[in-house]
Design an enzyme around this catalytic site. Structure first.
Site, PDB file in Angstrom:
ATOM      1  N   ASP A 214       0.849  -1.208   0.000  1.00  0.00           N
ATOM      2  CA  ASP A 214       0.000   0.000   0.000  1.00  0.00           C
ATOM      3  C   ASP A 214       0.876   1.247   0.000  1.00  0.00           C
ATOM      4  O   ASP A 214       1.615   1.484   0.956  1.00  0.00           O
ATOM      5  CB  ASP A 214      -0.902  -0.037   1.241  1.00  0.00           C
ATOM      6  CG  ASP A 214      -2.024   0.983   1.197  1.00  0.00           C
ATOM      7  OD1 ASP A 214      -1.988   1.877   0.338  1.00  0.00           O
ATOM      8  OD2 ASP A 214      -2.945   0.880   2.040  1.00  0.00           O
ATOM      9  N   HIS A 305     -10.311  -1.519  -6.611  1.00  0.00           N
ATOM     10  CA  HIS A 305      -9.960  -0.273  -5.920  1.00  0.00           C
ATOM     11  C   HIS A 305      -9.085   0.625  -6.792  1.00  0.00           C
ATOM     12  O   HIS A 305      -9.339   1.823  -6.894  1.00  0.00           O
ATOM     13  CB  HIS A 305      -9.270  -0.613  -4.602  1.00  0.00           C
ATOM     14  CG  HIS A 305      -8.875   0.581  -3.790  1.00  0.00           C
ATOM     15  ND1 HIS A 305      -9.809   1.420  -3.213  1.00  0.00           N
ATOM     16  CD2 HIS A 305      -7.655   1.089  -3.464  1.00  0.00           C
ATOM     17  CE1 HIS A 305      -9.175   2.377  -2.556  1.00  0.00           C
ATOM     18  NE2 HIS A 305      -7.872   2.208  -2.697  1.00  0.00           N
TER      19      HIS A 305
END
Ligand code: HEM
Length: 397
Positions: A214, A305
């Site tokens: 991330d 996403h």
């Protein structure tokens, strides 16, 4: 003469030998700092500069530990009171970040390891009202509009002032939080404290608690200055400042556990192992959102996403500098984890909101993530040199 054994089994020779090893470690430590920017503890504690055109803690390479502290103004404060808070914080932060004790430091010993400490101050909408400076409030400084996915809790949302305190060591963060909160208790009350962490091997992108790499797609030079720092066009006092959107996003790890690895990868659009897009093989490969498989099905689902979060034009980009949180679960629960999602941009309305709206409308990740806190702050410019204070251009220009 027999060797004397010390209380912990150390001999004099071992101690002397240890001294030589320690001397070697000094050189190693200095090299390690130069390479990683981290304080390895063997030599001078690493410091981040305090003075400059921008506050530290935004462009600063993210440290391992963070605490975000939201404050409420006590009743009846005026412009001078708020400027007073900012002067105290400026003085304390200038010292603490450089490894010196704050003026009223009750544990000055704890200041000796700054560990790349940064203190970043933010102002919420109420500061402008209380100080009679509404005409200087940036147009975007207001709570985000409500989104259908939100389950916001007041105890994690809003706030009139913010301290963002980051360092490589948790003790350093705890001490700075204590000192900076204590020095302003007559003027402010603590509304929330959100603590987080992020760690990765040097030069690698960290993982969040869902296991995903991330932080891959982010803003670097040469775009950084243009997209992050305000140029003073709308509000001259804000030149060199920016904004922070802080969202506390809970992760439903117990139901995420039920998804197989392929399902997890389709949810984000990236591979779990490498963080590469599903259309690539390395982390920083450019995703190909048009690619289809033999059956004509998109390789990266449109609901993934990264497909939803991807900017549709350059002006929708922002800096992500988030931290994981992992707090004590409620009775009967097994986890209370998530992300302190921190986004920095010149203009919340233009850069952040369209992306957030797309994700709120439709994002495969929404099944397992729930925003439970939300705040927006203006981050004033930095203090150029000693003698000035944070927010000075707002109060005095
Ligand atoms: C718990 C919530 C979230 C999780 C677990 C999460 C996770 C991820 C992951 C794993 C990636 C791919 C790797 C990367 O480029 O960093 C990513 C990308 C991204 N995320 Fe999130 N994210 C969350 C919330 C958000 C929110 C609230 C926003 C903004 C409103 C956002 C905006 C982005 C953007 C802009 C990208 C890069 C997309 C691209 O251009 O490829 N994320 N996120």
């Amino acid at each position: 003469m027999p060797e004397q054994i010390g209380p912990r089994g150390f001999t004099r020779r071992r101690l002397l030998g240890g001294g030589a090893a320690a001397a070697g470690a000094v050189g190693l430590g200095a090299g390690a700092i130069a390479l990683t920017g981290r304080d390895t503890g063997a030599t001078e504690p690493a410091t981040e500069p305090f003075y400059g055109p921008h506050q530290a803690g935004v462009a600063t390479a993210p440290q391992t530990h963070a605490a975000f502290v939201g404050f409420d103004l006590r009743q009846g404060l005026d412009r001078d009171d708020i400027a007073g808070v900012l002067k105290i914080w400026t003085g304390d932060a200038a010292r603490l970040t450089q490894g010196a004790a704050a003026l009223a430091d009750t544990e000055p010993e704890l200041a000796a390891r700054p560990a790349r400490l940064t203190v970043t101050v933010g102002l919420g909408p109420a500061v402008f009202t209380a100080a009679g400076l509404e005409h200087r409030r940036p147009a975007w400084l207001r709570p985000l509009p409500p989104f259908a996915i939100d389950r916001l809790e007041p105890g994690w949302s809003d706030g009139d002032l913010l301290l963002q305190i980051c360092a490589e060591e948790a003790t350093t963060v705890a001490h700075a939080v204590r000192v900076l909160c204590r020095s302003v208790t007559s003027l402010l009350t603590v509304r929330w404290v959100q603590r987080g962490f992020r760690d990765a091997a040097p030069g690698r992108t960290p993982r969040n608690l869902m296991g995903q790499v991330d932080g891959t797609v982010n803003i670097a030079a040469p775009d950084f200055d243009r997209l992050i720092w305000d140029d003073g066009a709308a509000q001259p006092w804000l030149a060199g400042g920016t904004s922070l959107v802080l969202r506390r996003i809970a992760m439903a790890l117990d139901t995420w556990d039920e998804i197989d690895p392929e399902g997890r990868e389709l949810t984000v659009g990236r591979k779990l192992g490498s963080g590469a897009p599903l259309t690539g093989s390395r982390e920083f490969d450019e995703p190909d959102f048009a690619a289809v498989d033999a059956h004509g099905i998109p390789v990266i689902p449109p609901s993934a996403h990264i497909a939803r979060a991807r900017h549709t034009h350059d002006g929708e980009r922002f800096l992500r500098r988030g931290y994981n949180y992992d707090d004590a679960p409620a009775p009967g629960q097994t986890s209370n984890s998530g992300l302190l999602f921190a986004a920095y941009q010149r203009d919340v309305n233009a850069q952040y909101l369209p992306v957030q709206q797309r994700l709120a409308d439709f994002d495969a990740l929404n099944v397992w993530t729930t925003p439970i806190g939300s705040s927006v702050f203006v981050i004033p410019p930095g203090v150029p040199e000693p003698g000035g204070y944070l927010g000075q251009t707002l109060f005095e220009s």
